[in-house]
Scaffold this motif. Structure first.
Motif, PDB file in Angstrom:
ATOM      1  N   ASP A   1      44.984 -52.508  29.579  1.00 43.39           N
ATOM      2  CA  ASP A   1      45.251 -51.974  28.231  1.00 43.39           C
ATOM      3  C   ASP A   1      46.365 -50.928  28.212  1.00 43.39           C
ATOM      4  O   ASP A   1      46.933 -50.628  27.162  1.00 43.39           O
ATOM      5  CB  ASP A   1      43.976 -51.365  27.632  1.00 43.39           C
ATOM      6  CG  ASP A   1      43.453 -50.204  28.464  1.00 43.39           C
ATOM      7  OD1 ASP A   1      43.612 -50.238  29.712  1.00 43.39           O
ATOM      8  OD2 ASP A   1      42.867 -49.287  27.882  1.00 43.39           O
TER       9      ASP A   1
ATOM     10  N   THR B   1      42.295 -57.639  25.054  1.00 40.89           N
ATOM     11  CA  THR B   1      40.961 -57.795  24.473  1.00 40.89           C
ATOM     12  C   THR B   1      40.238 -58.993  25.086  1.00 40.89           C
ATOM     13  O   THR B   1      40.835 -59.867  25.744  1.00 40.89           O
ATOM     14  CB  THR B   1      41.069 -58.001  22.965  1.00 40.89           C
ATOM     15  OG1 THR B   1      41.721 -59.266  22.727  1.00 40.89           O
ATOM     16  CG2 THR B   1      41.879 -56.888  22.307  1.00 40.89           C
ATOM     17  N   GLU B   2      38.938 -59.022  24.806  1.00 47.58           N
ATOM     18  CA  GLU B   2      38.118 -60.143  25.285  1.00 47.58           C
ATOM     19  C   GLU B   2      38.595 -61.456  24.688  1.00 47.58           C
ATOM     20  O   GLU B   2      38.678 -62.481  25.384  1.00 47.58           O
ATOM     21  CB  GLU B   2      36.654 -59.915  24.925  1.00 47.58           C
ATOM     22  CG  GLU B   2      35.741 -61.072  25.340  1.00 47.58           C
ATOM     23  CD  GLU B   2      34.287 -60.863  24.958  1.00 47.58           C
ATOM     24  OE1 GLU B   2      33.513 -61.843  25.092  1.00 47.58           O
ATOM     25  OE2 GLU B   2      33.910 -59.752  24.555  1.00 47.58           O
TER      26      GLU B   2
ATOM     27  N   PRO C   1      38.901 -50.792  26.543  1.00 49.10           N
ATOM     28  CA  PRO C   1      38.263 -50.447  25.263  1.00 49.10           C
ATOM     29  C   PRO C   1      37.313 -51.578  24.827  1.00 49.10           C
ATOM     30  O   PRO C   1      37.729 -52.722  24.687  1.00 49.10           O
ATOM     31  CB  PRO C   1      39.446 -50.313  24.297  1.00 49.10           C
ATOM     32  CG  PRO C   1      40.636 -50.069  25.145  1.00 49.10           C
ATOM     33  CD  PRO C   1      40.382 -50.786  26.424  1.00 49.10           C
ATOM     34  N   GLN C   2      36.026 -51.259  24.683  1.00 45.88           N
ATOM     35  CA  GLN C   2      34.992 -52.196  24.238  1.00 45.88           C
ATOM     36  C   GLN C   2      34.908 -53.443  25.142  1.00 45.88           C
ATOM     37  O   GLN C   2      34.484 -54.508  24.723  1.00 45.88           O
ATOM     38  CB  GLN C   2      35.256 -52.629  22.787  1.00 45.88           C
ATOM     39  CG  GLN C   2      35.268 -51.484  21.793  1.00 45.88           C
ATOM     40  CD  GLN C   2      35.554 -51.953  20.376  1.00 45.88           C
ATOM     41  OE1 GLN C   2      35.924 -53.094  20.152  1.00 45.88           O
ATOM     42  NE2 GLN C   2      35.386 -51.044  19.411  1.00 45.88           N
ATOM     43  N   PHE C   3      35.334 -53.276  26.389  1.00 44.47           N
ATOM     44  CA  PHE C   3      35.374 -54.433  27.287  1.00 44.47           C
ATOM     45  C   PHE C   3      35.476 -53.912  28.712  1.00 44.47           C
ATOM     46  O   PHE C   3      35.977 -52.818  28.941  1.00 44.47           O
ATOM     47  CB  PHE C   3      36.588 -55.291  26.927  1.00 44.47           C
ATOM     48  CG  PHE C   3      36.618 -56.646  27.597  1.00 44.47           C
ATOM     49  CD1 PHE C   3      35.479 -57.443  27.675  1.00 44.47           C
ATOM     50  CD2 PHE C   3      37.798 -57.117  28.153  1.00 44.47           C
ATOM     51  CE1 PHE C   3      35.541 -58.676  28.271  1.00 44.47           C
ATOM     52  CE2 PHE C   3      37.856 -58.359  28.744  1.00 44.47           C
ATOM     53  CZ  PHE C   3      36.714 -59.147  28.803  1.00 44.47           C
ATOM     54  N   SER C   4      35.011 -54.685  29.727  1.00 43.93           N
ATOM     55  CA  SER C   4      35.074 -54.207  31.106  1.00 43.93           C
ATOM     56  C   SER C   4      35.497 -55.332  32.034  1.00 43.93           C
ATOM     57  O   SER C   4      35.428 -56.521  31.688  1.00 43.93           O
ATOM     58  CB  SER C   4      33.699 -53.685  31.553  1.00 43.93           C
ATOM     59  OG  SER C   4      32.777 -54.767  31.720  1.00 43.93           O
TER      60      SER C   4
END
Length: 699
Positions: A12, A38-39, A60-63
């Motif tokens: 990111d 992003t996913e 962010p909001q993902f790993s």
């Protein structure tokens, strides 16, 4: 050297993405990097063709771990390296356990090139191992599922011990794997270890080469199977032979089929004897041997006498059983090295090899004739057939098998002409007679169509009244080329060829029609006698032929008499009795012709519903010369009286003969003394005026 690399980068931060690109270039990779954050972008970009995935751990909001899970769900097999500045030791361990290929801290990006290379090398090795494992598994499965047996032996073991056999081996041989591991394959040969092809197998093992052989092997239950064996050496990396692989192909069905074809090509299907093909092969070998050793070879052409009567009266099944029994008898009388063959029908050939003198041939023929004279017990009946034998000798009568066979066949016909149940050696003048006979047979086949046959009628005289009491219809053949052909010449040929059937039907129909025509013309009613051949004596056909002849002519059955020979009656007495009773019930008269020349059984004679016994002319003509003939005439007339039968003397030519037979009790007589055979026109005239035999018989 620059290495091309296609990378899917999950990062990111722009700075970190740029640092990674720089490091890839520094490490010597020409990297094509696709960056996602992003996913949704990751899922969309995830496809085959990437060499590896580099992923930040925290997004962010993902790993990164979530990305690894998505990768695993997709089924794509791509190396996955975590690159993060925040990953801790526990998270790193979890990532590796989950399936990550490696992890790096961002402040140690200098290790990225090594990590990538190690990861790609590991992936390559894994791929190769998987391919090898899959290939090995596939090969093992193929071996396990193979229809052919597979054996692996240890080439370093002094006895080539078996290390492995597949399920097909167990199925084909009946031996379980546990029964054979550690043993040498020779147990499959049992005690049959002198097979020549085994030398090829042993040589291949000794020289570490491929080998092939067809062997007889034996299953655990002892049954034989044919093994098309292929063996091949297995070498290690040092080119040393460590093992041998053997492929066992069970070709038993193929071998059996080949043997069956060979048997069909060389052996008679009915008797199991050699056929014409094998006979000629044996004769070629025998002639070659006789040439080298200055020896003789004898060929005996054997034809069964009266066999057609058995076939026609009892059917082909009984005929086949008789042929099989005859073949066995012939084989039992020959030496082991001689050949007995069946050419077809009732024709057999015996080839006697390595003959020193004619005595060997004479002894063989005497044994054969004696064997064939004995009755054959078929279906509970005793059947009598004799045989006629023609003999040709190598090299006197021919120098090849075809010539010897033809000449022996010719000699056999001469033996038949001389009365049958005997033999005749070939002589050179027989060929002329054989050609003459063939021409006669050819002309005989068209004689009916060309209306060359006629009937002659010879009266039979009542010895008490001197009147005509009956007449015998006699077939005559007038050929445009040969002229008047004696019945003794054409009747045997007609019987052998089967032409006697249409000729016999013609005689029967013509005689019945002629007698009815005389009756319609107002001439006296006189019974007509028609001779029956053995070939005609098939119950169903005979009854149909007679019924048709009577119906077509309108003749009363009581005016028809059938003459049958003594030997014909005794061939199949039980069946003959039934047929005679059927004919008798129709009102037809029956007589036994040529009585005294056969071998009648009195017990059977009493059962035959016959009306007359006709004494053979040979005994009547020798009455004044041979006391034995006179005794036979006495015996037959006495037998006739005891059985309440009319007795007819044939061949009466002198008044002395007539007086003798009349005094002995004969009721009727036939011969030149009274009248020779007449044409239909002359016979009609004789019936009209009557014969002047009253004074002769009264004298």
């Amino acid at each position: 050297m620059t290495e091309k690399l296609r990378v899917l980068l999950l990062e990111d931060r722009d700075v970190d993405a740029d640092l990674i690109r720089i490091e890839l270039k520094r490490a010597g990779f020409q990297a094509d990097v696709t960056r996602v954050i992003t996913e949704a972008e990751f899922r969309a970009a995830l496809e085959p063709g990437y060499d590896l995935i580099l992923s930040d751990y925290a997004l962010p909001q993902f790993s990164g771990l979530a990305a690894l899970a998505i990768l695993q769900e997709s089924g794509l097999d791509l190396p996955f390296i975590l690159v993060s500045g925040t990953i801790g030791e526990e998270a790193a361990v979890e990532a590796m356990q989950t399936g990550a290929s490696d992890y790096l801290i961002k402040d140690r990006l200098g290790r990225l090139g090594n990590s990538i290379r190690q990861t790609l090398e590991k992936k390559r090795l894994q791929d190769e191992n998987r391919i090898f494992t899959d290939t090995l598994r596939l090969r093992n499965r193929a071996i396990e599922a193979s229809l052919n047996a597979v054996i692996i032996t240890d080439a370093r073991h002094p006895d080539h011990a078996i290390e492995y056999v597949n399920p097909a081996f167990e199925r084909i041989t009946g031996y379980a794997a546990r029964d054979v591991i550690g043993r040498n394959c020779r147990f499959l040969q049992g005690n049959d270890r002198n097979q020549a092809p085994l030398q090829q197998v042993r040589a291949a093992l000794r020289h570490h080469q491929e080998g092939k052989a067809v062997l007889r092997n034996y299953r655990k239950d002892g049954s034989v199977f044919w093994n098309d064996l292929l063996i091949a050496p297995v070498r290690n990396d040092q080119r040393e032979v460590t093992h041998f692989v053997g492929i066992v192909n069970d070709i038993t069905e193929i071998i059996n089929y080949q043997q069956q074809l060979e048997r069909q090509a060389n052996y008679d299907g009915l008797t199991g004897l050699a056929n014409r093909n094998l006979l000629h092969d044996r004769m070629r070998q025998g002639i070659a041997y006789a040439q080298r050793r200055s020896r003789q070879l004898a060929l005996l052409f054997i034809d069964l006498d009266n066999f057609k009567l058995v076939n026609d009266s009892l059917g082909h099944e009984a005929g086949d059983r008789l042929l099989r029994e005859a073949g066995l008898r012939l084989k039992d009388q020959m030496r082991e090295d001689d050949t007995v063959a069946r050419l077809g029908g009732d024709e057999f050939v015996v080839a006697l090899f390595d003959i020193e003198d004619d005595e060997v041939v004479l002894n063989a023929m005497q044994r054969i004739i004696a064997e064939m004279t004995r009755p054959f017990s078929i279906g509970g009946r005793d059947l009598y057939v004799t045989c006629s034998i023609g003999v040709s000798l190598y090299p006197k009568d021919g120098e090849d098998g075809i010539t010897l066979l033809r000449n022996a066949d010719t000699a056999m016909y001469r033996a038949k002409e001389q009365g049958r149940n005997g033999f005749h050696f070939y002589t050179s003048d027989m060929n002329d007679r054989a050609v003459e006979r063939l021409l006669l047979e050819t002309r005989l086949r068209s004689a009916l169509e060309r209306n060359e046959f006629s009937l002659a009628y010879q009266p039979v005289i009542d010895l008490q009244t001197g009147k005509i009491c009956s007449m015998e219809a006699l077939a005559r053949w007038n050929n445009p080329v040969d002229g008047e052909v004696p019945p003794a010449r054409f009747i045997p040929i007609a019987e052998e060829t089967g032409l006697i059937l249409p000729i016999g039907d013609w005689v029967l129909n013509t005689a019945c029609a002629q007698v009815k025509a005389w009756l319609d013309a107002g001439l006296p009613a006189v019974r007509v006698a028609v001779n029956l051949s053995a070939r005609q004596f098939n119950r169903e056909r005979l009854v149909q032929s007679i019924t048709r002849a009577l119906a077509n002519s309108g003749l009363d059955p009581g005016l028809l008499e059938l003459e049958l020979t003594e030997s014909l009656l005794m061939q199949n007495a039980d069946t003959v009795v039934e047929t005679l009773r059927t004919l008798k019930a129709m009102g037809i008269g029956l007589s036994i012709d040529d009585f005294g020349t056969g071998y009648s059984s009195l017990s059977y004679l009493r059962q035959f519903p016959v009306d007359r016994l006709k004494i053979d002319r040979s005994f009547v003509q020798d009455i004044d010369k041979d006391s034995g003939s006179a005794l036979i005439v006495n015996a037959v007339t006495s037998l006739g009286r005891s059985l309440e039968l009319k007795v007819v003397a044939e061949g009466v030519e002198t008044a002395e003969q007539m007086h003798f037979v009349r005094e002995r009790g004969c009721h009727e007589s036939q011969g030149f003394l009274f009248c020779r055979p007449l044409t239909a026109a002359d016979m009609g005239a004789l019936l009209k005026k009557g014969i002047d035999a009253k004074a002769l018989t009264a004298a």
